[in-house]
Scaffold this active site. Sequence first.
Site, PDB file in Angstrom:
ATOM      1  N   GLU A 181     -16.851  34.470  62.068  1.00 59.66           N
ATOM      2  CA  GLU A 181     -16.982  33.421  61.056  1.00 59.66           C
ATOM      3  C   GLU A 181     -16.566  32.147  61.769  1.00 59.66           C
ATOM      4  O   GLU A 181     -15.411  32.020  62.194  1.00 59.66           O
ATOM      5  CB  GLU A 181     -16.031  33.682  59.887  1.00 59.66           C
ATOM      6  CG  GLU A 181     -16.260  34.990  59.170  1.00 59.66           C
ATOM      7  CD  GLU A 181     -17.532  35.026  58.369  1.00 59.66           C
ATOM      8  OE1 GLU A 181     -18.189  33.975  58.249  1.00 59.66           O
ATOM      9  OE2 GLU A 181     -17.892  36.102  57.881  1.00 59.66           O
TER      10      GLU A 181
ATOM     11  N   CYS B 169     -12.934  26.355  56.224  1.00 56.66           N
ATOM     12  CA  CYS B 169     -14.239  26.639  56.811  1.00 56.66           C
ATOM     13  C   CYS B 169     -15.342  26.361  55.806  1.00 56.66           C
ATOM     14  O   CYS B 169     -16.477  26.107  56.183  1.00 56.66           O
ATOM     15  CB  CYS B 169     -14.295  28.073  57.271  1.00 56.66           C
ATOM     16  SG  CYS B 169     -13.836  29.231  55.975  1.00 56.66           S
TER      17      CYS B 169
END
Length: 689
Positions: A259, A298
């Site tokens: 990720e 994120c």
Amino acid sequence: MTTILPSYVTDAWWTPAAEVASTAVRDASTGETVARVSTEGLDLGAALEHARTVGQASLGALTFHQRALLLKQFALALTERKEELYAISARTGATKTDSWVDIDGGIGVLFTYASKGRRELPNTTVYVDGAVEVLSKDGSFLGRHIYTRLPGVAVQINAFNFPVWGSLEKFAPAFLAGVPTVVKPATPTGYLAEAFVRILVESGLLPAGTLSLVSGNVPTLFDHLRLGDLVAFTGSASTAEGLRAHDAVQTGGVRFTSETDSINASVLGPDAVAGTPEFDAYVKQLVAEMTSKAGQKCTAIRRAIVPTASADAVVGAVAARIAERTVLGDPRGEGVTMGPLASLEQRDEVLRQVGKLEAAGGEIVLGSTDAPEVTLADGSRGSSPDGAFVAPLLLRFAPGPDAVVHSTEAFGPVSSLLTYDTVDQAADLIARGGGSLVTSVATHDPAFAVALVNRAAAYNGRILLLDRDDARSSTGHGSPLPSLVHGGPGRAGGGEELGGMRAVLHHMQRTAVQGSPEMLTALTGIWHAGAASQPEGRHPFRKSLAELRLGDQVISSSRTVTLADIETFAEFTGDTFYAHMDEEAAAANPFFPGRVAHGYLLVSWAAGLFVDPAPGPVLANYGLENLRFLTPVSPGDSIRVELTAKQITPRETDEYGEVRWDAVLKNHEDAVVATYDVLTLVAKEPAAA
Ligand code: NAP
């Protein structure tokens, strides 16, 4: 001197010798040293091998449900001591709300998997995927897909921004799958990860070898990995790229997902002009994403994509809301709503990326890169030269093909405003991010939403549609949820850390198994038609779970259907559909020879044919699944039912469990009339005499 942060390996705390070289980790607001880290002298190979052997054995002895229950106990243990975590979290720059997302959010993931694991997985160690594939005419050769856990260790490398949630979102599915975890937190906030691991260790609940922690750099980690191990990485795209290139991944068979950076977008619909609830929800969300966790998420909105006509109004509304609501400072200071970045290095990096955006044509329309005045821990206002503070910044880009804004992640309270005039332009801007974790769209116009989602979904792991109906209940653009996919294509890394059972299965191998019904029954714990059955002896409804065996069966007597039965049922239920009541109309229908019995009449009769009515271990029928009517039944036909114990799932915390029965209705010519599964709750033990 500050002590060196310990690692937890081979079920023991390990600290390097005091004199080794170590890195100082500092309080984000004050610069004071919180801890030192070093892994010098740590035997990583032994730590991983301990997880692969001892940890695998511990988890292998537990079923999915037993593991799920332990997750719940971990969640309770952390909840009990979460105030300790909150106090430490403030040192990372997190406000109370930021810490809530990290700490309570992480605990929430444990609770979610604890409950999903018991609802969606069997109480065994093998997960069966999809339906039976019949591979021979006589049914003696079948195919089935099963998932079994990976035989190695799950190495979880995490970013600095969510030391608790970021770890637990990976630990929960790995644990449930039966794979031991080694957590490698990011150095700047690893002391908070150490604290939650310490609570779990001290709870005494962790089965041996199932959780290890490495505090500090691990440049040689991948040299120790091998087939059967898995790495779930969260961090920057550049680190991911380097790790993915390692031989262990390229040729060694280590499963690697990442990720990484994500240049997420949030689109304001053309209908959502100033004054609409969607405009307000959009602005509120944009400010929340810029300021919560100081933009170090994120999933934060990096690109605000708005209609040209609304751009000035958005800038004005964002500026007003930030002026009104945002107080930048030390999270321990009264009234502070936004903290510093995690470290001075991170602050310098963010300002460097902002410089890059400016050089590419971005004009700062809100905020400044100068050192801001902030609220200090004692509540006074002043500057904090050793604190990693950056004020919220909004940059505006003129329309054009500039690539930098679509590829630059300033991992802080920074967003860029871009404009569009058509849905295709908006979709194109989203796609230019190269793959994102999330895009949100504020619109009350379904046509715009559908057009945009159809074009943009393939570039995103998640899409949030925000309007007046869900604005209040929405969990927000930036919140990944345990039940939904968290991950995204392309530069977002291609991973799926969350997503309910998908994340659990990611820690398992899917294998197609071919064999006889008997073999597949033994392997899966699910009775397959053609395997041995026991139609003789005591009625299976007289048997508790302790006595019931797969294949225990009732073969009923027959019952003949008459026209009077059909009419009585029609009148009683009100279901006078022509196929049951009108011979001519029914015969004209392509499926029926004439008037036929109601399917529900047959299913009701089947219950009457297989039931053993007296009170006993069977407590309730809680549903039917997969009901299919296959052959119509005409007046004069007769039916009978075969009911076979197909799957037995005792509950860990109740005195009963679930039994799934395979039900097959046949007519007098042995043609299959209907098939379905009957679901019952059955006592574990026979009633005391
Ligand atoms: P980073 O510098 O890439 O570090 C990430 C992790 O990798 C850290 O734990 C780091 O450990 C470790 N690492 C570095 N080199 C390694 C090696 N050779 N072997 C094993 N581990 C190694 O990223 P960061 O600065 O911590 O995090 C910020 C970035 O993460 C941002 O770009 C953000 O977008 C991204 N992020 C993405 C998500 C997501 O879900 N997509 C979530 C959060 C953050 P050390 O700290 O000890 O070097």
